[in-house]
Design a protein around this motif. Sequence first.
Motif, PDB file in Angstrom:
ATOM      1  N   GLU A 223       0.829  -1.207   0.000  1.00 43.68           N
ATOM      2  CA  GLU A 223       0.000   0.000   0.000  1.00 43.68           C
ATOM      3  C   GLU A 223       0.863   1.256   0.000  1.00 43.68           C
ATOM      4  OE1 GLU A 223      -3.374   0.202   2.791  1.00 43.68           O
ATOM      5  OE2 GLU A 223      -2.912  -1.885   3.287  1.00 43.68           O
ATOM      6  N   ILE A 224       1.944   1.231   0.768  1.00 44.51           N
ATOM      7  CA  ILE A 224       2.821   2.395   0.864  1.00 44.51           C
ATOM      8  C   ILE A 224       3.505   2.665  -0.467  1.00 44.51           C
ATOM      9  CG2 ILE A 224       4.972   3.225   1.921  1.00 44.51           C
ATOM     10  CD1 ILE A 224       4.018   1.744   4.479  1.00 44.51           C
ATOM     11  N   ALA A 225       4.013   1.618  -1.098  1.00 42.90           N
ATOM     12  CA  ALA A 225       4.668   1.794  -2.390  1.00 42.90           C
ATOM     13  C   ALA A 225       3.694   2.354  -3.421  1.00 42.90           C
ATOM     14  CB  ALA A 225       5.253   0.471  -2.863  1.00 42.90           C
ATOM     15  N   ALA A 226       2.460   1.842  -3.408  1.00 41.16           N
ATOM     16  CA  ALA A 226       1.450   2.323  -4.352  1.00 41.16           C
ATOM     17  C   ALA A 226       1.076   3.765  -4.052  1.00 41.16           C
ATOM     18  CB  ALA A 226       0.211   1.430  -4.297  1.00 41.16           C
ATOM     19  N   ALA A 227       0.956   4.114  -2.779  1.00 44.42           N
ATOM     20  CA  ALA A 227       0.611   5.484  -2.403  1.00 44.42           C
ATOM     21  C   ALA A 227       1.729   6.444  -2.801  1.00 44.42           C
ATOM     22  CB  ALA A 227       0.338   5.568  -0.901  1.00 44.42           C
ATOM     23  N   GLY A 228       2.971   6.016  -2.628  1.00 45.25           N
ATOM     24  CA  GLY A 228       4.086   6.860  -3.033  1.00 45.25           C
ATOM     25  C   GLY A 228       4.077   7.133  -4.519  1.00 45.25           C
TER      26      GLY A 228
END
Length: 467
Positions: free
Chosen positions: A368-373
Amino acid sequence: MTEPAHHHLAAGLLPAGTPAIPVSLVSTTDWPTLESGLDAPQRVYAAAVGFAPKPGQVALLPGPDGSLSRVLFGLGETGAAGHDRLLAGKLPGLLPPGAYALADCAEPAEAALAWLLGAYRFERYRKPGPEGARLVAPDGVDAAGIARIARAVALGRDLVNTPANDLGPAEIEAAARALAARHGATVAVVLGEDLARDFPLIHAVGVASPRPPRLIDLTWGPVDGPRVTLVGKGVAFDTGGLDLKPSAGMLLMKKDMGGAAAALSAADMVMGAGLRLRLRLLIPAVENAVSGNAFRPGDVLASRAGLTVEVGNTDAEGRLILADALALADAEDPDLLIDFATLTGAARVALGPDLPAFFTEDDALAGEIAAAGLAAIDPVWRMPLHAPYASLLASKVADLNNVSGGPFAGAITAALFLRRFAPRTKRHVHFDLYGWNPAAKPGRPEGGEVQTARLVHHLLTARYAAA
């Protein structure tokens, strides 16, 4: 501390429909079609000035009366590796004063955000420049939301850019209180000697400064909402302590509160968006100074978590103050715990200044963090919490040392140190960021930066949509 005005930015976007000069954002693919649609004098002029849709190239096209009638701005190959999605952030610095509107733009929301981020100027200590180019809100975008994000970024940048003589622990507290007042949040502060019993690591790091250390605790939102806690490293200035940094190592240490700035910026975005969550923001704010009562290499310090810590290096103070704040956060078992810190040079060696490292044990959350970044144009890179390296923090006289004592895996051992102080919280993310743009890039002026704040706002918006 009053919040300074952000020149070119405080007013956000001009209202949709404001008369404006069109700006065509031109990719290599789109240029032949767009060129053929220009009137003959404009085509001749564009050719005469050598315009090509290379990244960042601009042409100011005159109208029949000689006034500026259209702007061409090159994007290059928008699908190419390395394409800068914030390229439109160059425009405020290239265009003469006036009102402008995006035309022929495939990603108007991204371009509008880039414009506002690129319009930022830090002018606290100089006479403000003249009003510059302003952008009209594109049709179909959340203009208020874009402006809110840009203002929050500007707040964080201002904090990082402000030198330590004007930004100490008290001023970080004042910034948090101003933010709380604006959003209806509450703030509690534990100050100075009152830290000694319950937050001994924060006290030990900050006691040598004449500016008292403190733990700032901001809360906002419904008490029954999902608990999200942000923790920001607030070292207003880092001399290194008795393990004194060389002079070159101190030049940028006003930015060692960049984690606190990122946390404040993210909190500003979250509260402004009205997300359905219970937000807690913890900032241990200190100055790591040198005096007769400074903590020493070899000292053994108590911590809020009950663990004892041998000080292997006084210049690894950020993890100490974060440890006490994380222990406080961990006690209420938040749904999500995120800490932000300008923590290690090792992360910069590995990933450079533009790409913060992040650590988490939760693989789904990491995705989720990678996608949000990616979505927020606020990139990060996951690094491993390699458990066997925890042995590098062993101490012969205490539960653990604050450094490994060796040259290897410094970012990982720092992250493993922090994990010892939040054992209950499974969804814990640690961001090791730089907080500074060494050179200007589109949308990212040279100077203080609040890396990961827009990412966290995007992540939390996806998880906890506004009521």
